[in-house]
Design a protein around this motif. Structure first.
Motif, PDB file in Angstrom:
ATOM      1  N   TYR A   1       0.848  -1.188   0.000  1.00 10.83           N
ATOM      2  CA  TYR A   1       0.000   0.000   0.000  1.00 10.83           C
ATOM      3  C   TYR A   1       0.885   1.239   0.000  1.00 10.83           C
ATOM      4  O   TYR A   1       2.035   1.202   0.415  1.00 10.83           O
ATOM      5  N   ARG A   2       0.302   2.341  -0.418  1.00 11.31           N
ATOM      6  CA  ARG A   2       0.977   3.640  -0.404  1.00 11.31           C
ATOM      7  C   ARG A   2       0.635   4.304   0.927  1.00 11.31           C
ATOM      8  O   ARG A   2      -0.534   4.371   1.328  1.00 11.31           O
ATOM      9  N   PHE A   3       1.662   4.819   1.608  1.00  6.87           N
ATOM     10  CA  PHE A   3       1.489   5.412   2.930  1.00  6.87           C
ATOM     11  C   PHE A   3       2.309   6.698   3.010  1.00  6.87           C
ATOM     12  O   PHE A   3       3.516   6.677   2.809  1.00  6.87           O
ATOM     13  N   ALA A   4       1.641   7.822   3.259  1.00  6.29           N
ATOM     14  CA  ALA A   4       2.327   9.109   3.424  1.00  6.29           C
ATOM     15  C   ALA A   4       2.584   9.326   4.908  1.00  6.29           C
ATOM     16  O   ALA A   4       1.682   9.170   5.743  1.00  6.29           O
TER      17      ALA A   4
ATOM     18  N   ALA B   1      14.393   7.598  -5.001  1.00  2.00           N
ATOM     19  CA  ALA B   1      13.720   8.711  -4.322  1.00  2.00           C
ATOM     20  C   ALA B   1      14.692   9.862  -4.056  1.00  2.00           C
ATOM     21  O   ALA B   1      14.348  11.034  -4.241  1.00  2.00           O
ATOM     22  N   ILE B   2      15.926   9.545  -3.656  1.00  3.18           N
ATOM     23  CA  ILE B   2      16.937  10.582  -3.428  1.00  3.18           C
ATOM     24  C   ILE B   2      17.264  11.274  -4.745  1.00  3.18           C
ATOM     25  O   ILE B   2      17.335  12.506  -4.811  1.00  3.18           O
TER      26      ILE B   2
ATOM     27  N   VAL C   1       6.793   9.512   1.348  1.00  4.95           N
ATOM     28  CA  VAL C   1       5.762   8.566   0.913  1.00  4.95           C
ATOM     29  C   VAL C   1       6.449   7.209   0.762  1.00  4.95           C
ATOM     30  O   VAL C   1       7.549   7.110   0.213  1.00  4.95           O
ATOM     31  N   TYR C   2       5.756   6.165   1.224  1.00  2.00           N
ATOM     32  CA  TYR C   2       6.359   4.840   1.310  1.00  2.00           C
ATOM     33  C   TYR C   2       5.435   3.762   0.777  1.00  2.00           C
ATOM     34  O   TYR C   2       4.214   3.923   0.777  1.00  2.00           O
TER      35      TYR C   2
ATOM     36  N   LYS D   1       8.790   8.573  -2.086  1.00  2.00           N
ATOM     37  CA  LYS D   1       9.200   9.983  -2.105  1.00  2.00           C
ATOM     38  C   LYS D   1      10.003  10.254  -0.844  1.00  2.00           C
ATOM     39  O   LYS D   1       9.518  10.020   0.273  1.00  2.00           O
ATOM     40  N   HIS D   2      11.233  10.728  -1.023  1.00  3.91           N
ATOM     41  CA  HIS D   2      12.096  11.024   0.127  1.00  3.91           C
ATOM     42  C   HIS D   2      11.568  12.256   0.852  1.00  3.91           C
ATOM     43  O   HIS D   2      11.107  13.203   0.216  1.00  3.91           O
ATOM     44  N   PRO D   3      11.648  12.274   2.192  1.00  3.65           N
ATOM     45  CA  PRO D   3      11.188  13.450   2.938  1.00  3.65           C
ATOM     46  C   PRO D   3      11.937  14.719   2.552  1.00  3.65           C
ATOM     47  O   PRO D   3      13.127  14.685   2.237  1.00  3.65           O
TER      48      PRO D   3
END
Length: 126
Positions: free
Chosen positions: A3-6, A87-88, A11-12, A33-35
């Motif tokens: 699942y996608r989890f923000a 992501a980086i 985002v992970y 998505k990297h913080p």
């Protein structure tokens, strides 16, 4: 199933470990998505703020959330380290286009984080 989890500004991709009532325990499987770097309360500010260095949640790290916070995974599942590298790279590309003080300091933070990730995951981050 992933699942996608923000979580905060990251985002992970996560898997469900356990469900109890309205709480869901999820495990981090990949970074989408990297913080963002810097002060979350003063986005883009660099003067008179604490400019935070924000790491991505670690592989297999667990967090409680609600099922309403989980979305369908809309990206290709990747191994954690490969997804972290991607992501980086995506964040660095966006920051390099901006060429402002916030972007410069964020890029400095990412260089430090790459060294930390190398120590943690024993893999070189470009």
């Amino acid at each position: 199933m992933l699942y996608r989890f923000a979580h905060k500004t990251g985002v992970y991709g996560v898997s469900i470990v356990e469900e109890q009532d309205n709480q869901v325990l999820v495990q981090i499987e990949q970074v989408i998505k990297h913080p963002k770097q810097g002060d979350l309360h003063n986005p883009k500010a660099t003067d008179n703020v604490f400019f935070h260095e924000r790491k991505a949640l670690s592989q297999f790290e667990k967090r409680y959330t609600t099922s309403s916070q989980l979305k369908e995974l809309d990206v290709e599942p990747l191994p954690y380290v490969e997804s972290l590298q991607l992501a980086i790279n995506n964040l660095e590309e966006r920051l390099q286009q901006k060429q402002d003080e916030h972007a410069r300091r964020s890029l400095e933070n990412l260089q430090i984080l790459k060294n930390d990730y190398f120590i943690q995951y024993k893999e070189k981050f470009k």
